[in-house]
Motif scaffolding. Structure first.
Motif, PDB file in Angstrom:
ATOM      1  N   MET A  60      21.770  26.490  58.333  1.00 58.99           N
ATOM      2  CA  MET A  60      20.444  26.693  57.751  1.00 58.99           C
ATOM      3  C   MET A  60      20.534  27.517  56.461  1.00 58.99           C
ATOM      4  O   MET A  60      19.931  27.164  55.459  1.00 58.99           O
ATOM      5  CB  MET A  60      19.528  27.386  58.749  1.00 58.99           C
ATOM      6  N   THR A  61      21.313  28.590  56.483  1.00 57.78           N
ATOM      7  CA  THR A  61      21.387  29.433  55.296  1.00 57.78           C
ATOM      8  C   THR A  61      22.142  28.757  54.162  1.00 57.78           C
ATOM      9  O   THR A  61      21.794  28.944  52.994  1.00 57.78           O
ATOM     10  CB  THR A  61      22.039  30.783  55.620  1.00 57.78           C
ATOM     11  N   GLU A  66      21.914  26.110  48.844  1.00 62.82           N
ATOM     12  CA  GLU A  66      22.081  24.908  48.006  1.00 62.82           C
ATOM     13  C   GLU A  66      20.778  24.543  47.317  1.00 62.82           C
ATOM     14  O   GLU A  66      20.772  24.189  46.131  1.00 62.82           O
ATOM     15  CB  GLU A  66      22.564  23.743  48.866  1.00 62.82           C
ATOM     16  N   ARG A  67      19.678  24.608  48.054  1.00 69.06           N
ATOM     17  CA  ARG A  67      18.381  24.275  47.457  1.00 69.06           C
ATOM     18  C   ARG A  67      18.025  25.260  46.354  1.00 69.06           C
ATOM     19  O   ARG A  67      17.553  24.881  45.280  1.00 69.06           O
ATOM     20  CB  ARG A  67      17.290  24.274  48.523  1.00 69.06           C
ATOM     21  N   ARG A  70      20.073  24.435  43.275  1.00 70.10           N
ATOM     22  CA  ARG A  70      19.548  23.246  42.578  1.00 70.10           C
ATOM     23  C   ARG A  70      18.311  23.598  41.764  1.00 70.10           C
ATOM     24  O   ARG A  70      18.145  23.145  40.641  1.00 70.10           O
ATOM     25  CB  ARG A  70      19.220  22.153  43.586  1.00 70.10           C
ATOM     26  N   GLU A  71      17.431  24.411  42.350  1.00 71.83           N
ATOM     27  CA  GLU A  71      16.223  24.817  41.621  1.00 71.83           C
ATOM     28  C   GLU A  71      16.576  25.665  40.410  1.00 71.83           C
ATOM     29  O   GLU A  71      15.965  25.536  39.356  1.00 71.83           O
ATOM     30  CB  GLU A  71      15.292  25.577  42.547  1.00 71.83           C
ATOM     31  N   ARG A  72      17.571  26.512  40.546  1.00 69.37           N
ATOM     32  CA  ARG A  72      17.989  27.365  39.428  1.00 69.37           C
ATOM     33  C   ARG A  72      18.579  26.509  38.306  1.00 69.37           C
ATOM     34  O   ARG A  72      18.304  26.732  37.137  1.00 69.37           O
ATOM     35  CB  ARG A  72      19.007  28.397  39.901  1.00 69.37           C
ATOM     36  N   ARG A  73      19.394  25.521  38.682  1.00 65.99           N
ATOM     37  CA  ARG A  73      19.974  24.626  37.669  1.00 65.99           C
ATOM     38  C   ARG A  73      18.891  23.812  36.975  1.00 65.99           C
ATOM     39  O   ARG A  73      18.944  23.605  35.768  1.00 65.99           O
ATOM     40  CB  ARG A  73      20.979  23.677  38.314  1.00 65.99           C
TER      41      ARG A  73
END
Length: 90
Positions: A60-61, A66-67, A70-73
């Motif tokens: 879960m962590t 990872e999410r 992805r949002e930061r990228r």
């Protein structure tokens, strides 16, 4: 984050609390002091989750990390595109 891993971890954590709470409520003294049974069940559930739920927690962590990455990228890509568009306009 995979919804399945978060759901699985949540259900297992609830079971780690509810099963000991149900067993403790079978004792007559714990029926009278239900708040004490809830405290003991919470401590037992915490212990069980630390010992046995390490893999679902890691899944879960890692999914959450990872999410977030992805949002930061995506945010940095948008900023780079905006800067390139502004440079092209000037």
């Amino acid at each position: 984050m995979k919804a399945r891993s978060a759901l699985l971890y949540s259900v297992l954590r609830l079971l780690a609390f509810l099963v000991p709470f149900g067993i403790l409520m079978l004792f007559p003294i714990m029926r009278e002091y239900y708040w004490l049974a809830a405290i003991f069940a919470a401590l037992i559930g915490l212990s069980l989750s630390v010992l046995f739920l390490r893999r679902p927690l890691e899944e879960m962590t890692s999914g959450m990390a990872e999410r977030r990455e992805r949002e930061r990228r995506a945010a940095t890509d948008e900023q780079a595109e905006d800067a390139a568009a502004e440079a092209a306009d000037d």
